[in-house]
Design a protein around this motif. Structure first.
Motif, mmCIF file in Angstrom:
data_model
loop_
_atom_site.group_PDB
_atom_site.id
_atom_site.type_symbol
_atom_site.label_atom_id
_atom_site.label_comp_id
_atom_site.label_asym_id
_atom_site.label_seq_id
_atom_site.Cartn_x
_atom_site.Cartn_y
_atom_site.Cartn_z
ATOM 1 N N ILE A 28 -91.792 -102.641 59.244
ATOM 2 C CA ILE A 28 -90.380 -102.965 59.020
ATOM 3 C C ILE A 28 -90.157 -104.461 59.175
ATOM 4 C CG2 ILE A 28 -88.044 -102.675 59.954
ATOM 5 C CD1 ILE A 28 -88.860 -99.744 60.602
ATOM 6 N N VAL A 85 -86.333 -106.059 67.259
ATOM 7 C CA VAL A 85 -87.084 -105.040 66.531
ATOM 8 C C VAL A 85 -88.106 -104.335 67.424
ATOM 9 C CG1 VAL A 85 -88.755 -104.669 64.648
ATOM 10 C CG2 VAL A 85 -86.709 -106.053 64.265
ATOM 11 N N GLN A 101 -83.187 -98.742 59.955
ATOM 12 C CA GLN A 101 -84.299 -98.278 59.129
ATOM 13 C C GLN A 101 -85.351 -97.561 59.975
ATOM 14 O OE1 GLN A 101 -85.755 -101.176 56.316
ATOM 15 N NE2 GLN A 101 -87.781 -100.247 56.269
ATOM 16 N N TRP A 102 -85.648 -98.101 61.135
ATOM 17 C CA TRP A 102 -86.624 -97.471 62.033
ATOM 18 C C TRP A 102 -86.144 -96.069 62.433
ATOM 19 C CZ3 TRP A 102 -85.681 -96.568 67.416
ATOM 20 C CH2 TRP A 102 -86.771 -96.039 68.099
ATOM 21 N N HIS A 103 -84.878 -95.948 62.757
ATOM 22 C CA HIS A 103 -84.307 -94.657 63.151
ATOM 23 C C HIS A 103 -84.372 -93.650 62.002
ATOM 24 C CE1 HIS A 103 -81.645 -91.732 65.032
ATOM 25 N NE2 HIS A 103 -80.956 -91.712 63.900
ATOM 26 N N ARG A 147 -88.480 -93.841 60.555
ATOM 27 C CA ARG A 147 -89.546 -93.811 61.568
ATOM 28 C C ARG A 147 -90.801 -94.518 61.097
ATOM 29 N NH1 ARG A 147 -87.261 -93.421 66.365
ATOM 30 N NH2 ARG A 147 -85.857 -91.674 66.461
ATOM 31 N N PRO A 171 -86.594 -100.582 70.649
ATOM 32 C CA PRO A 171 -87.267 -99.277 70.627
ATOM 33 C C PRO A 171 -88.098 -98.995 71.878
ATOM 34 C CG PRO A 171 -87.466 -100.324 68.503
ATOM 35 C CD PRO A 171 -86.909 -101.367 69.446
ATOM 36 N N SER A 205 -93.367 -97.781 60.868
ATOM 37 C CA SER A 205 -93.933 -98.672 61.878
ATOM 38 C C SER A 205 -93.046 -99.898 62.039
ATOM 39 C CB SER A 205 -95.334 -99.078 61.429
ATOM 40 O OG SER A 205 -95.654 -100.375 61.802
ATOM 41 N N LEU A 206 -92.833 -100.306 63.290
ATOM 42 C CA LEU A 206 -92.019 -101.490 63.556
ATOM 43 C C LEU A 206 -92.623 -102.736 62.915
ATOM 44 C CD1 LEU A 206 -91.084 -100.764 67.264
ATOM 45 C CD2 LEU A 206 -89.571 -100.617 65.277
#
Length: 155
Positions: free
Chosen positions: A40, A62, A29-31, A34, A66, A36-37
Motif C-alpha cells: 500500500i 501507515v 485501503q488496508w482495512h 487487507r 495498524p 500488505s502495508l
C-alpha cells in the motif's frame, strides 16, 4: 490509560496535513483490502505526488496505526455513542484510528490540531454528518488522554 511516545520532529504543517490525508486513505485501503502495508505504501508513493508530503509521517501512520489498532479501538470504542465497531463506516473507522493514534501516541501534536484535522478529513471524505460524530468521539477521548493539556488550555 495508554502511555504515549513523544516523537517530536520538525515539520511543515501543510506537508503533515497531506501525510494525514494520504495516511487515512492508505489505512482505509488496508482495512478494506487487507493488502500488505508495504504494498500500500509503495502504491501511494508511486501513484501520488509526494513532493510536498511529510513522507516520514505518512510512513509512521501507515505502519504504526495498524501495529496498535486494538489498543486504539479499545480507547475510542467506549465513546462510540451506542454504535459498535462493525457499524462504523470504513472512513469513520480510519479517521478514528488516525485521530486516536495522534491523541495517544503523538503528544507533541496539540489535541485541537488532531481533532480539527480529523474533522476536516471527515468533511472531505465522510458521510454528510460524520464530521460531527468524529468530533464528538475524539473530543471525549481527548478529555481522557489529554486531560492535563486541556486543563492547561482552559486556564
Amino acid at each position: 490509560m495508554i502511555v504515549s511516545d513523544n516523537k517530536a520532529t520538525s515539520f511543515n504543517p501543510a506537508a503533515r496535513r497531506k501525510a494525514r490525508h494520504y495516511g487515512m486513505q492508505a489505512l482505509y485501503q488496508w482495512h478494506m483490502a487487507r493488502a500488505s502495508l508495504s504494498d500500500i505504501e509503495s502504491q501511494f508513493l508511486t501513484d501520488y505526488d509526494f513532493n510536498n508530503v511529510d513522507k516520514a509521517y505518512f510512513h509512521e501512520l501507515v505502519f504504526d496505526v495498524p501495529s496498535c489498532v486494538s489498543e486504539l479501538e479499545e480507547a475510542f470504542g467506549q465513546y462510540l455513542q451506542g454504535r459498535t465497531m462493525d457499524e462504523l463506516d470504513p472512513i469513520e473507522l480510519a479517521l478514528l484510528r488516525v485521530g486516536s493514534y495522534e491523541l495517544i501516541k503523538r503528544i507533541d501534536i496539540p489535541y485541537k490540531v488532531v481533532i480539527n484535522e480529523s474533522v476536516s478529513l471527515a468533511k472531505k471524505f465522510g458521510a454528510a454528518e460524520s464530521h460531527k460524530y468524529i468530533n464528538a468521539v475524539l473530543d471525549k477521548l481527548a478529555q481522557q488522554v489529554r486531560a492535563v493539556e486541556i486543563n492547561a488550555a482552559q486556564r
